[in-house]
Design an enzyme around this catalytic site. Sequence first.
Site, short mmCIF file in Angstrom:
data_model
loop_
_atom_site.label_atom_id
_atom_site.label_comp_id
_atom_site.label_asym_id
_atom_site.label_seq_id
_atom_site.Cartn_x
_atom_site.Cartn_y
_atom_site.Cartn_z
N HIS A 219 -7.25 -5.41 -1.34
CA HIS A 219 -6.09 -4.59 -0.95
C HIS A 219 -5.23 -5.27 0.11
CE1 HIS A 219 -3.90 -0.82 -0.79
NE2 HIS A 219 -3.98 -0.83 0.52
N ASP B 192 4.29 24.04 -0.85
CA ASP B 192 5.69 23.81 -1.21
C ASP B 192 6.18 22.41 -0.85
OD1 ASP B 192 5.47 24.39 1.48
OD2 ASP B 192 7.35 25.51 1.60
N SER C 100 0.83 -1.19 0.00
CA SER C 100 0.00 0.00 0.00
C SER C 100 0.88 1.26 0.00
CB SER C 100 -0.95 -0.04 1.20
OG SER C 100 -1.92 0.97 1.11
#
Length: 486
Positions: free
Chosen positions: A461, A408, A185
């Site tokens: 998953h 940023d 993951s």
Amino acid sequence: MQTLSVRLFHRNSLPTQTRYFCSSIISSFAAMNHQKHLAGPWYSVPELRLRDHHFTVPLDYSQSGSQSHNISVFAREAVAVGKENQDMPYLLYLQGGPGFESPRPTEGSGWLSKACEEHSVILMDQRGTGLSTPLTTSSMLQMKSAQELVDYLKYFRADNIVNDAEFVRKLLVPNAGPWKVLGQSFGGFCGVTYLSFAPEGLKEVYLTGGIPPIGDGCTAEAVYKACIGPIITQNEKYYKRYPQDIKIIRDVVSHLEQSEGGGVPLPSGGILTPRGLQLLGLTGLGSSTGFERLHYLFERVWDPVIVPGAKKQISYYFLNAFEKWLSFDTNPLYALMHESIYCQGAASQWAAHRIRTELEHKFDAVKAAKEGRPVFLTGEMVFPWMFDEIHALRPFKEAANLLAEKKDWPPLYNKTTLNKNTVPVAAAVYYEDMFVNINLAMETAAEIAGIRLWVTNEYMHSGLRDGSGHVLDHLMGLLNGKKPLF
């Protein structure tokens, strides 16, 4: 690693000046080693031998020496019983998240047992988790302001997790050689960052449900748009399997909406609202046993009426289980940093909240209950209102908003490097993955030269954990010649 041999004398047999000099040398040597790496003795759990490693690393790798603020990184080494003195290749495991510690082995089983047959496995707690200077709901309160916390948290993304891994590798692997990496993951996201910026440290890379979107800016919005369809599909599948839960969940939503303040108090001091209830879809809809766990949780949602005329109420059992299910109190880093894992030079601006607002006609729980429709649960999404309703997150509301507006963020991937990749890479892509969308994963896979893909609907998953070693064995086979090239 080099071994230092020291002949020991009884200190009282030496002259005073010599005793002082030797004590200083030994103290300095211990301090020098403690700064970088401290290894503990081997110990056992069934079928495995384990050893703990503690490393002292810079918070900010752009600074050095006395300017750098240091944190600790913990890693547990695991080998099969009887192999602790054998030279075996190293395999670094990177856990999913962000903000979750590496597994704590209680026995040799599943993928770990498979890996330990041939490797010395390093279970590294990513910075801020487990025993790696953990960022907990209490430790983060030491920060004097929300901005100070944000300035600290900016060092806890995949780029610095890779820096930590390289720091550990150079101290742990003989001759600082390359090692293999297994990323599950978010750990797979870190693996792709590793391929982008430090491929010289890698021998092989295995990704399980962990191929990230690598576009510029913030890809969180694209992720949530792509994942909405699978989330709706998983809801529909859940209610098809457990149709009796349609009415139960509608009744719970109505009860919460009609309660004073629009919800009921949680044991920790937070509040459970209709939209908060929908967060159960995070793990309930996306893992292999999630449907069953969710159904059994709702079996005990109501207190029994043992006194005629008593007011209907949600049980303490359910409220307590709800909070434990989400783990935000023990792993708050996940909620704070989740959207930032998708950011490169752009702000997330609460992407999940914006996407959900666009689809409120499908995810408005109160409206669905009133209209007699199934209430759809949400997936892997973090929302700003969680920092009001979840008690453990309330102190970090301002920091969460600052993180959502932060622009940023440094780059996490380098397409040019990935296009020229020479490191052998094998990836399991789960067709029905609710967390990592298959279409976005395939787009990124096309940018990683030489990657070998195994696309399957056999697992969800959580396939690495659920597959009893089969997933890892299959990926290893793709790279060691046991599986055909075409």
